[in-house]
Write a protein that holds these residues in place. Structure first.
Motif, short mmCIF file in Angstrom:
data_model
loop_
_atom_site.label_atom_id
_atom_site.label_comp_id
_atom_site.label_asym_id
_atom_site.label_seq_id
_atom_site.Cartn_x
_atom_site.Cartn_y
_atom_site.Cartn_z
N ASN A 28 0.84 -1.09 -0.10
CA ASN A 28 -0.07 -0.07 0.02
C ASN A 28 0.63 1.24 -0.17
N ALA A 29 1.79 1.19 0.75
CA ALA A 29 3.01 2.35 0.74
C ALA A 29 3.41 2.64 -0.57
N LEU A 30 3.89 1.53 -1.24
CA LEU A 30 4.24 1.53 -2.79
C LEU A 30 3.41 2.26 -3.62
N LEU A 31 2.41 1.71 -3.43
CA LEU A 31 1.07 2.29 -4.30
C LEU A 31 0.99 3.63 -3.91
N LEU A 32 0.73 4.09 -2.91
CA LEU A 32 0.83 5.57 -2.78
C LEU A 32 1.81 6.58 -3.24
N THR A 33 2.84 6.00 -3.12
CA THR A 33 4.11 6.73 -3.73
C THR A 33 3.87 6.70 -5.40
N ARG A 34 3.39 5.77 -5.94
CA ARG A 34 3.37 5.58 -7.27
C ARG A 34 2.05 6.35 -7.83
N PHE A 35 0.94 6.50 -7.02
CA PHE A 35 -0.11 7.29 -7.15
C PHE A 35 0.18 8.86 -7.25
N ILE A 36 0.83 9.22 -6.15
CA ILE A 36 1.40 10.62 -6.11
C ILE A 36 2.01 10.95 -7.47
N ASP A 37 2.96 10.26 -7.86
CA ASP A 37 3.78 10.39 -8.95
C ASP A 37 2.74 10.45 -10.31
N CYS A 160 -12.27 10.72 -19.31
CA CYS A 160 -12.14 10.34 -17.96
C CYS A 160 -10.81 9.24 -17.79
N LEU A 161 -9.95 9.58 -16.96
CA LEU A 161 -9.03 8.39 -16.68
C LEU A 161 -9.52 7.41 -15.87
N THR A 162 -9.56 6.16 -16.20
CA THR A 162 -9.84 4.96 -15.41
C THR A 162 -8.87 4.20 -15.05
N VAL A 163 -8.38 4.19 -13.74
CA VAL A 163 -7.23 3.86 -13.14
C VAL A 163 -7.51 2.61 -12.07
N GLY A 164 -6.89 1.64 -12.47
CA GLY A 164 -7.04 0.33 -11.68
C GLY A 164 -5.77 0.41 -10.63
N LEU A 165 -6.15 -0.12 -9.40
CA LEU A 165 -5.11 0.05 -8.16
C LEU A 165 -5.14 -1.67 -7.90
N SER A 166 -3.87 -1.98 -7.91
CA SER A 166 -3.76 -3.61 -7.83
C SER A 166 -2.44 -3.87 -6.96
N LEU A 167 -2.75 -4.76 -5.96
CA LEU A 167 -1.50 -5.12 -4.98
C LEU A 167 -0.49 -6.07 -5.80
N PHE A 168 -0.91 -6.43 -6.93
CA PHE A 168 -0.28 -7.45 -7.86
C PHE A 168 -0.17 -7.09 -9.15
N HIS A 186 -5.38 3.01 -17.14
CA HIS A 186 -4.12 2.64 -16.54
C HIS A 186 -4.05 1.84 -15.56
N CYS A 187 -3.29 1.18 -15.06
CA CYS A 187 -3.38 0.52 -13.93
C CYS A 187 -2.05 0.59 -12.92
N LEU A 188 -2.23 1.03 -11.70
CA LEU A 188 -1.00 1.19 -10.85
C LEU A 188 -0.99 0.00 -10.05
N THR A 189 0.37 -0.43 -9.71
CA THR A 189 0.85 -1.69 -8.97
C THR A 189 1.85 -0.91 -8.09
N PRO A 190 2.31 -1.64 -6.99
CA PRO A 190 3.55 -1.44 -6.20
C PRO A 190 4.73 -1.17 -7.03
N SER A 191 4.91 -1.73 -8.20
CA SER A 191 6.14 -1.63 -9.04
C SER A 191 6.13 -1.26 -10.13
N ALA A 192 4.76 -0.90 -10.80
CA ALA A 192 4.54 -0.55 -12.09
C ALA A 192 3.45 0.49 -12.51
N THR A 193 3.54 1.26 -13.40
CA THR A 193 2.20 1.94 -13.97
C THR A 193 2.10 1.40 -15.20
#
Length: 196
Positions: A28-37, A160-168, A186-193
């Motif tokens: 979750n912390a990695l996702l937050l950083t990626r989301f802010i960027d 409209c941006l449709t952004v999935g949030l995934s832990l995997f 788009h989809c954001l994961t802990p290690s990738a956009t």
């Protein structure tokens, strides 16, 4: 590897529930950083005034969107959330503020307690954060199988941006995509956009 939605739903529900509290917090912390960027990059070229988000089902180990929401408020972006109308199988959208009173529905989803405020039209939303269990490289997602978000996303603006949030990370391909499935931009994961 290609898989059906039903196969992915079973395996990723199990994978998510198997995450330890520490590992869940780390992702979750990695996702937050990626989301802010991601948001800071997007706002260089577009207006981002209203973001629709889901609120996490804690017992399902869903992505914790609360740190993202608090950051958006500090960044000057308004947020909205949904209330599930089980009679019409639609999502109704309402403002989410620090003062919003929430209650859990029968699935454990926190929802605003509706007084008399008007609903938000989906065309007013600039970004939707979309819950999911798994997604593929084409932007298709596996949710809980009720189709609420596909109906909602189909009513949003084309830009409209449709952004999935995934832990995997992504799977290669979901094999049983239907005509009513709305792919994510788009989809954001802990290690990738991931972009479609």
């Amino acid at each position: 590897m290609s898989s059906t939605k039903a196969e992915l739903r079973i395996s990723y529900l199990a994978n998510r529930k198997a995450l330890s509290a520490d590992e869940l917090n780390r992702r979750n912390a990695l996702l937050l950083t990626r989301f802010i960027d991601f948001v800071q990059q997007q706002t260089q070229t577009r207006s981002l005034q209203l973001v629709h988000t889901f609120l996490p089902i804690r017992r399902q180990n869903e992505v914790d969107t609360w740190p993202l929401i608090h950051w958006l408020w500090q960044y000057g972006v308004s947020t909205a959330v949904s209330v599930t109308d089980t009679e019409t199988n639609q999502l109704m959208h309402y403002p989410l503020t620090a003062d919003t009173v929430l209650t859990e529905n029968k699935w454990g989803i926190p929802e605003p307690v509706i007084q008399a405020q008007p609903t938000i039209d989906p065309t007013a939303i600039d970004m939707v954060l979309v819950p999911l269990l798994a997604f593929d490289r084409q932007g298709h997602r596996v949710g809980y199988g009720k189709g609420y978000y596909d109906r909602f996303l189909a009513s949003c603006r084309p830009d409209c941006l449709t952004v999935g949030l995934s832990l995997f990370e992504s799977v290669e391909r979901i094999t049983d995509v239907s005509d009513t499935d709305v792919p994510l931009s788009h989809c954001l994961t802990p290690s990738a956009t991931v972009l479609r």
